[in-house]
Motif scaffolding. Structure first.
Motif, PDB file in Angstrom:
ATOM      1  N   HIS A 193       2.823  -1.809  -3.057  1.00 58.11           N
ATOM      2  CA  HIS A 193       4.039  -1.420  -2.412  1.00 58.11           C
ATOM      3  C   HIS A 193       4.173  -1.249  -0.957  1.00 58.11           C
ATOM      4  O   HIS A 193       5.103  -1.685  -0.049  1.00 58.11           O
ATOM      5  CB  HIS A 193       4.889   0.071  -2.833  1.00 58.11           C
ATOM      6  N   VAL A 194       2.858  -1.030  -0.287  1.00 57.63           N
ATOM      7  CA  VAL A 194       2.868  -0.419   1.265  1.00 57.63           C
ATOM      8  C   VAL A 194       2.857  -1.639   1.895  1.00 57.63           C
ATOM      9  O   VAL A 194       3.084  -1.701   3.243  1.00 57.63           O
ATOM     10  CB  VAL A 194       2.111   0.588   1.429  1.00 57.63           C
ATOM     11  N   HIS A 195       2.141  -2.689   1.365  1.00 60.00           N
ATOM     12  CA  HIS A 195       1.942  -4.176   2.061  1.00 60.00           C
ATOM     13  C   HIS A 195       0.808  -3.979   3.047  1.00 60.00           C
ATOM     14  O   HIS A 195       0.526  -4.975   3.894  1.00 60.00           O
ATOM     15  CB  HIS A 195       3.206  -4.688   2.623  1.00 60.00           C
ATOM     16  N   ARG A 196       0.025  -2.987   2.888  1.00 64.45           N
ATOM     17  CA  ARG A 196      -1.108  -2.897   3.833  1.00 64.45           C
ATOM     18  C   ARG A 196      -2.094  -1.889   2.842  1.00 64.45           C
ATOM     19  O   ARG A 196      -1.649  -1.293   2.156  1.00 64.45           O
ATOM     20  CB  ARG A 196      -0.748  -2.121   5.334  1.00 64.45           C
ATOM     21  N   ALA A 197      -3.517  -1.881   3.302  1.00 65.55           N
ATOM     22  CA  ALA A 197      -4.376  -1.161   2.844  1.00 65.55           C
ATOM     23  C   ALA A 197      -4.205   0.253   3.143  1.00 65.55           C
ATOM     24  O   ALA A 197      -4.021   0.742   4.403  1.00 65.55           O
ATOM     25  CB  ALA A 197      -5.879  -1.730   3.057  1.00 65.55           C
ATOM     26  N   ALA A 198      -4.414   1.188   1.949  1.00 66.58           N
ATOM     27  CA  ALA A 198      -4.506   2.431   2.251  1.00 66.58           C
ATOM     28  C   ALA A 198      -5.505   3.298   1.232  1.00 66.58           C
ATOM     29  O   ALA A 198      -5.230   2.763   0.030  1.00 66.58           O
ATOM     30  CB  ALA A 198      -2.857   3.088   2.372  1.00 66.58           C
ATOM     31  N   GLU A 199      -5.658   4.432   1.757  1.00 65.80           N
ATOM     32  CA  GLU A 199      -6.522   5.243   0.779  1.00 65.80           C
ATOM     33  C   GLU A 199      -5.989   6.804   0.832  1.00 65.80           C
ATOM     34  O   GLU A 199      -5.406   7.219   1.763  1.00 65.80           O
ATOM     35  CB  GLU A 199      -7.958   5.259   1.152  1.00 65.80           C
ATOM     36  N   GLY A 200      -6.035   7.353  -0.465  1.00 69.82           N
ATOM     37  CA  GLY A 200      -5.651   8.734  -0.426  1.00 69.82           C
ATOM     38  C   GLY A 200      -6.391   9.551  -1.684  1.00 69.82           C
ATOM     39  O   GLY A 200      -7.247   8.842  -2.236  1.00 69.82           O
ATOM     40  N   ARG A 201      -5.915  10.463  -1.844  1.00 70.30           N
ATOM     41  CA  ARG A 201      -6.338  11.196  -3.200  1.00 70.30           C
ATOM     42  C   ARG A 201      -4.968  11.803  -3.989  1.00 70.30           C
ATOM     43  O   ARG A 201      -3.971  12.310  -3.468  1.00 70.30           O
ATOM     44  CB  ARG A 201      -7.062  12.253  -2.842  1.00 70.30           C
ATOM     45  N   SER A 204      -8.526  15.623  -6.840  1.00 67.28           N
ATOM     46  CA  SER A 204     -10.004  15.017  -6.537  1.00 67.28           C
ATOM     47  C   SER A 204      -9.858  13.420  -7.120  1.00 67.28           C
ATOM     48  O   SER A 204     -11.023  12.904  -7.169  1.00 67.28           O
ATOM     49  CB  SER A 204     -10.781  15.571  -7.317  1.00 67.28           C
ATOM     50  N   ILE A 205      -8.664  12.875  -7.488  1.00 65.42           N
ATOM     51  CA  ILE A 205      -8.821  11.420  -7.895  1.00 65.42           C
ATOM     52  C   ILE A 205      -8.581  10.553  -6.670  1.00 65.42           C
ATOM     53  O   ILE A 205      -7.622  10.735  -6.062  1.00 65.42           O
ATOM     54  CB  ILE A 205      -7.762  11.249  -9.021  1.00 65.42           C
ATOM     55  N   PRO A 206      -9.770   9.605  -6.675  1.00 63.33           N
ATOM     56  CA  PRO A 206      -9.303   8.737  -5.644  1.00 63.33           C
ATOM     57  C   PRO A 206      -8.188   7.759  -5.847  1.00 63.33           C
ATOM     58  O   PRO A 206      -8.128   7.211  -6.824  1.00 63.33           O
ATOM     59  CB  PRO A 206     -10.761   7.655  -5.452  1.00 63.33           C
ATOM     60  N   LYS A 263     -17.561   1.303  -1.165  1.00 64.36           N
ATOM     61  CA  LYS A 263     -18.053   2.145  -2.524  1.00 64.36           C
ATOM     62  C   LYS A 263     -17.112   3.437  -2.246  1.00 64.36           C
ATOM     63  O   LYS A 263     -16.765   3.937  -1.504  1.00 64.36           O
ATOM     64  CB  LYS A 263     -19.449   2.672  -2.605  1.00 64.36           C
ATOM     65  N   LYS A 264     -16.393   3.712  -3.593  1.00 58.80           N
ATOM     66  CA  LYS A 264     -15.633   5.036  -3.753  1.00 58.80           C
ATOM     67  C   LYS A 264     -16.658   6.033  -4.166  1.00 58.80           C
ATOM     68  O   LYS A 264     -17.654   5.947  -5.000  1.00 58.80           O
ATOM     69  CB  LYS A 264     -14.785   4.891  -4.861  1.00 58.80           C
ATOM     70  N   PRO A 265     -16.247   7.431  -3.850  1.00 58.31           N
ATOM     71  CA  PRO A 265     -17.044   8.273  -4.189  1.00 58.31           C
ATOM     72  C   PRO A 265     -17.160   8.542  -5.825  1.00 58.31           C
ATOM     73  O   PRO A 265     -16.176   8.335  -6.453  1.00 58.31           O
ATOM     74  CB  PRO A 265     -16.374   9.621  -3.712  1.00 58.31           C
ATOM     75  N   ALA A 266     -18.078   8.624  -6.493  1.00 51.47           N
ATOM     76  CA  ALA A 266     -18.527   8.928  -7.833  1.00 51.47           C
ATOM     77  C   ALA A 266     -17.572  10.106  -8.358  1.00 51.47           C
ATOM     78  O   ALA A 266     -17.589  11.104  -7.774  1.00 51.47           O
ATOM     79  CB  ALA A 266     -19.797   8.700  -8.307  1.00 51.47           C
ATOM     80  N   ARG A 267     -17.051   9.991  -9.530  1.00 50.51           N
ATOM     81  CA  ARG A 267     -16.451  11.075 -10.143  1.00 50.51           C
ATOM     82  C   ARG A 267     -16.900  11.060 -11.449  1.00 50.51           C
ATOM     83  O   ARG A 267     -16.887  10.043 -12.436  1.00 50.51           O
ATOM     84  CB  ARG A 267     -14.787  10.827 -10.007  1.00 50.51           C
TER      85      ARG A 267
END
Ligand SMILES: [Fe+2]
Length: 268
Positions: A193-201, A204-206, A263-267
């Motif tokens: 949807h955002v048409h660009r890369a983004a990260e959030g949570r 605690s879920i990546p 790499k994402k943080p392990a969960r």
């Protein structure tokens, strides 16, 4: 387990850049087909077409038919639920008796749950009480495997770009976030949807957003050599480490993509 996530192809037939969007989509599928090892599944997180028209969906179905891995699609704000359902009806995962394009896929080490955040009144996301009940049902239907959830609208505050909230109401997004956390078994949320890369949570879920495939609609600044090259995500699941996401930049020739690994943080 390897998931290829593509999003926001916005196929259209009569726009100035229609040919470019068709090309971007086709090059992406060719690139995914050339991956070694091959992905187990391809998920399209919505805005498959730009105007919700049957002819646009026919083109999308023909493009996705060339994919070697099984393909699952979500609805975005530009999609039309009825025309999408009709176009992809040959695949039994879209439940004909549902008002929503939502489902769970149980064929892999990680359960894949696709949500429908489409609103009929705006481009922003919505998620009704009925959909909350359906999501709880999907999550609780199996209690052993970890779960990855796919949405069109990201259920977190996006801190790049002009719009931070992509849902009509903040309380709707908060309610969805609470449900995603209720079991403790959702290990990742993947959106578009955002048409660009983004990260959030989500707690605690990546959670990540993949850029759009349609290069003419992409947001953000890119070097000239990248402007005509679609971008998608590969999510690799490891039982010990969770998901690691790789950004793929599609080359002019299938399989000629470059990649950046994050790499994402392990969960656990
Ligand atoms: Fe879009």
């Amino acid at each position: 387990m390897i998931v290829a996530q593509i999003s926001d192809t916005h196929l259209a037939l009569d726009g100035a850049d229609s040919d470019r969007r068709i090309r971007d989509f086709a090059l992406t599928i060719a690139d995914i087909n050339a991956l070694a090892p091959a992905p187990d599944v391809i998920i399209h997180t919505g805005d498959i077409v730009h105007n919700g028209r049957s002819e646009e969906y026919a083109l999308a179905v023909a493009t996705l038919a060339k994919a070697r891995a099984p393909v699952y699609v979500l609805a975005g704000n530009k999609d039309d639920r009825a025309n999408l359902r009709t176009a992809f009806s040959a695949r039994s995962y879209l439940m004909p008796d549902s008002d929503f394009i939502d489902y769970a896929i149980d064929d892999y080490p990680v359960r894949l749950i696709a949500l429908d955040t489409l609103s009929l009144t705006s481009n922003r996301g919505d998620f009704s009480s009925e959909q909350v009940r359906r999501l709880i049902g999907f999550i609780d239907a199996e209690t052993e495997k970890p779960i990855a959830v796919f949405t069109h609208h990201p259920p977190f505050e996006v801190t790049v770009g002009p719009d931070r909230l992509h849902f009509e109401k903040a309380e709707t997004m908060s309610r969805l976030r609470r449900v995603l956390q209720h079991s403790g078994r959702v290990i990742a949320v993947f959106s578009g949807h955002v048409h660009r890369a983004a990260e959030g949570r989500v707690g605690s879920i990546p959670a990540t957003v993949v850029p759009c495939i349609a290069t003419t609609l992409r947001k953000g600044d890119y070097p000239p050599a990248m402007r005509a090259r679609p971008i998608y995500h590969i999510h690799r699941f490891d039982p010990a480490w969770g998901f690691a996401t790789e950004t793929r930049i599609v080359g002019e020739r299938p399989g000629a993509a470059q990649s950046m690994i994050r790499k994402k943080p392990a969960r656990t």
